[in-house]
Design an enzyme around this catalytic site. Structure first.
Site, short mmCIF file in Angstrom:
data_model
loop_
_atom_site.label_atom_id
_atom_site.label_comp_id
_atom_site.label_asym_id
_atom_site.label_seq_id
_atom_site.Cartn_x
_atom_site.Cartn_y
_atom_site.Cartn_z
N GLU A 64 0.82 -1.22 0.00
CA GLU A 64 0.00 0.00 0.00
C GLU A 64 0.85 1.27 0.00
OE1 GLU A 64 -0.63 -2.61 1.93
OE2 GLU A 64 -2.66 -3.21 1.39
N HIS A 86 -9.22 -5.10 11.46
CA HIS A 86 -9.98 -4.96 10.21
C HIS A 86 -11.30 -4.21 10.41
CE1 HIS A 86 -7.16 -7.98 8.82
NE2 HIS A 86 -7.60 -7.85 7.60
#
Lengths: 334, 454
Positions: free
Chosen positions: B188, B257
């Site tokens: 990322e 998450h």
């Protein structure tokens, strides 16, 4: 793997180089040095604030690399960026006025020493976060490839940034997607105050792309002709669609990391030795004189010209007003 | 002994699916590991394997049936010589093909007080509408903008050949090719930086983060490079880029998450921040985001992806940033929310209506810029306000709104503003604790009763 040592790469210095070319390098390097000396003075006078990282000693790196650039090529670097801007033709007045935080500066005084840009000259900063400019540079190359325009990007970073994780994420993608980017590692041997041997497990940074299939070579960064030759080779590689290339340019910074460097991590003798024996400007000066291309008088005249340009920039940077207060609220959104 | 084969849960958020195709027919012998059927979930079409061996005695749910709830018996496995009819067949009567009614203002029913549903101001009344999921709306928005603008490209993990981790980019690789739909390695930080650099270089990237949790790896490039460069360059170098992906809690995926980043990004000058609830807003705002010359954080929600809403059928439908939507008008209290918070808020408004409390419901839709005027006008009318969001309580969007309301509408307030938020804990995994950590409509109802002194 096409990683090569500097000794193989360098052509016989001075051979087949025209007088004009040598004079151009001399002039360009001297402009950077005199400009940086002036910036140092202005900092001492309190006219420049914050961080200010001088490029003195490393002039041959940008001047040599720029020698192979064509219109539309892009460049991006870290916060030690004044030399890069001058080498790609940005106005010294605009650079100096940015250092003093004035409206006449390239960023209207809102960026400072570390954050300057020029769309016109394809200079994409000037970035204050170590290593962040590396993926950004690959992104510029991504755009060039997307637009199929044949241009390359010079993504400069130091030996310190070479240990950043995002550099290797970028190496992987740049190689995978064959991006036309030249990763220029300006190895001045110190990441701030940490000597390379104290921070880096393997000394040869030009081999850092080997795991990704990126060729690299080490280059003598105190020899502008060697840098130029390496730049030509790397540019040809990128323009041929072969993907990225790594150049580890071995150089040396004479001044501190920033203006507030205590200089406790290296000896005065070490710096003095580099200055006396390996100075890049002195090297071109010798080539000019010994080759019969210029006399002492000629070079003195150039010196005078450069001083005038730098003084004019300094004057401008003092006279240009501070940005009007409304500028606080502009340029946040396009 | 005959055993029932149940509709499996094939993703954390799957509540129902489509039985796309049977690969075995009645009477076929089945071995463990054989592929019985193809099942389409909210994320992908997946092969469903047999666990036990036997004979496929009876198929209870015909292929092509949509909306089959998890755990519904879909077939009966029998042994040699055994009849499938021996198994009671209530399952056959439960195809559960009905999609759950979308939560909309119109869903309010016979309540003691009348609920006024306000037409969306984003398109003219009488515009033709079609029903689609948030997922389809997002995909349409990207496809339309990519058709119109060659500089727009999509980059992210699994956006191409996998067809999108959440199927948002399904079909885009086929239409636009690998030059414009780019699968990245799982890096990322690096690909966000490359995308930002390409935006400096004149392209208009859409970066999909598989979830915004992973964007933490890239946050330096988002904030320091994308958001600040225009300012630092004195206006020379903008960064037209969209960072999008699911944000907030999904279901049972625990602390790393499940986080709502709305307030984080909303703090940063130079960014624009969008967090849509409905499919129409998802489409109109995403198209607007792609056209915006600034970096836009576009916060989606995994649970909302499969929800259906009416979306206007218009050639070019965009929604300007900074305009809240009043979902329903009311007189007793102003409820302000955004994103999935709207689901709980509208539910709460229904419950309140049943008790005779009239709530005005405002969906902020964009968090930077925020439409303060709509909120303030409503608070000046109702004199009470409750904010609703999924994120953590400290430094929340609700905190900020409370401060603005206090400064600009203090004299209109009849009660303190209450911020309903997620709890101040990392998200737990256990189902009961997760439920406790999240904001609920009952908590909103309780807050409203507090501010209305009931």
């Amino acid at each position: 793997m096409a990683t090569r040592k500097a000794t193989e790469a360098a052509s016989a210095p001075g051979a087949n180089v025209s007088k004009d070319e040598l004079l151009t390098y001399y002039r360009d390097m001297l402009l950077i040095r005199r400009f940086e000396e002036k910036a140092g003075q202005l900092y001492g006078m309190g006219l420049i604030g914050g961080f200010c990282h001088l490029y003195i000693g490393q002039e041959a790196v940008v001047v040599g690399l720029e020698a192979a650039a064509i219109e539309g090529d892009k460049r991006i670097t870290s916060y030690r960026d004044h030399g890069h801007m001058l080498a790609c033709g940005m106005d010294p007045k605009g650079v100096m006025a940015e250092l003093t935080g004035r409206i006449g500066g390239l960023s209207k005084g809102k960026g400072g020493s570390m954050h300057m840009f020029s769309k016109e000259k394809h200079f994409y900063g000037g970035h204050g976060i170590v290593g962040a400019q590396v993926p950004l540079g690959a992104g510029l190359a991504f755009a060039d490839k997307y637009n199929e325009n044949g241009n390359v990007t010079f993504a400069y970073f130091g030996d310190g940034a070479a240990n950043q994780g995002q550099v290797y994420e970028t190496f992987n993608m740049a190689a995978l997607w064959k991006l036309p980017v030249i990763f220029v590692i300006e190895n001045n041997q110190y990441a701030m105050g940490t000597a390379q041997k104290r921070s880096t497990s393997t000394p040869d940074l030009y081999t850092r792309g080997a795991a990704f299939g990126i060729p690299g070579e080490a280059v003598d960064g105190m020899d502008v002709l060697a840098v130029k030759a390496a730049s030509e080779k790397a540019c040809a590689h990128c323009r041929a669609g072969e993907g990225p290339y790594i150049l580890e340019i071995k150089t040396y910074r004479y001044r501190g990391h920033s203006m507030s460097d205590p200089a406790k991590y290296r000896t005065r003798e070490e710096v003095q030795k580099m200055r006396e024996e390996r100075d890049a400007i002195e090297h071109v000066r010798e080539l000019l004189i010994n080759g019969g291309h210029a006399t002492d008088e000629d070079l003195k005249a150039i010196d005078k010209e450069i001083k005038a340009i730098v003084n004019e920039a300094a004057e401008f940077s003092k006279e240009s007003p501070e940005p009007p207060l409304e500028e606080l609220w502009t340029d946040i959104y396009a | 002994m005959a055993t029932e084969i149940l509709m499996p849960a094939l993703s954390p958020t799957m509540e129902e699916g489509t039985l796309a195709k049977w690969l075995k027919k009645e009477g076929d012998t089945v071995s463990a590991g054989d592929i019985l059927a193809e099942i389409e979930t909210d994320k992908a079409t997946m092969e469903f394997e047999a666990v036990d061996e036997g004979i496929l005695g009876k198929i209870l749910i015909a292929e092509g049936t949509a909306g089959v709830k998890v755990n519904t018996p879909i077939a009966v496995l029998v042994e040699e010589g055994e009849s499938a009819d021996a198994v009671v067949a209530p399952a056959a009567a439960a195809p559960a093909a009905e999609a759950p009614a979308p939560v909309t203002a119109a869903a309010a029913v016979a309540a003691p007080i009348e609920v006024v549903s306000k037409a969306s101001p984003d398109f003219p009344e009488g515009t033709e509408m079609k029903t689609m999921t948030v997922r389809e709306a997002l995909r349409e928005a990207m496809a339309e903008e990519m058709r119109g603008t060659p500089e727009v490209y999509l980059m992210g993990e699994e956006v191409g050949e996998y067809q999108g981790a959440y199927k948002i980019s399904q079909g885009l690789l086929d239409e636009f090719g690998p030059k414009r739909v780019i699968d990245t390695p799982i890096t990322e930080h690096g690909f966000a930086g490359i995308a930002v650099g390409s935006a400096f270089g004149g392209l208009k990237p859409i970066v999909e983060f598989m979830t915004f949790n992973f964007a933490m790896q890239a946050i330096d490039q988002i904030i320091n490079s994308a958001a600040k460069t225009l300012y630092m360059s004195g206006g020379q170098m903008g960064c037209p880029i969209v960072f999008r992906g699911p944000n907030g809690a999904a279901a049972r995926v625990a602390a790393q998450h499940s986080q709502d980043y709305a307030a984080w990004y909303a703090m940063i000058p130079g960014l624009k921040v969008v967090m849509p609830y409905s499919a129409a807003d998802a489409k109109g705002l995403l198209k607007q985001a792609i056209r915006d010359p600034n970096p836009v954080i576009f916060l989606e929600n995994e649970i909302l992806y499969g929800q259906s809403f009416d979306v206007p059928v218009l050639d070019d439908f965009t929604i300007p940033f900074g305009k809240a939507r009043i979902w329903r008008e009311g007189t007793d209290v102003t409820l302000v929310s955004f994103g999935i918070g709207m689901k709980h808020t509208l539910e709460a408004a229904d419950k309140l209506a049943a008790e005779g409390i009239s709530a005005e419901v405002i969906d902020l839709r964009t968090l930077r810029p925020i439409d303060y005027d709509t909120v303030l006008a409503s608070v000046m009318k109702t004199n009470r306000c409750v904010t609703v969001e999924e994120g953590f309580p400290v430094g929340s969007i609700g905190n900020h709104l409370s401060s603005v309301i206090m400064e600009r509408a203090f004299d209109y307030l009849d009660a303190p503003v209450i911020n309903c938020t997620g709890k101040d804990v990392p998200m737990p995994y256990a189902a009961n604790l997760e439920k406790l950590a999240l904001i609920t409509s009952d908590e909103v109802v309780a807050a409203v009763k507090k501010v209305t002194y009931r």
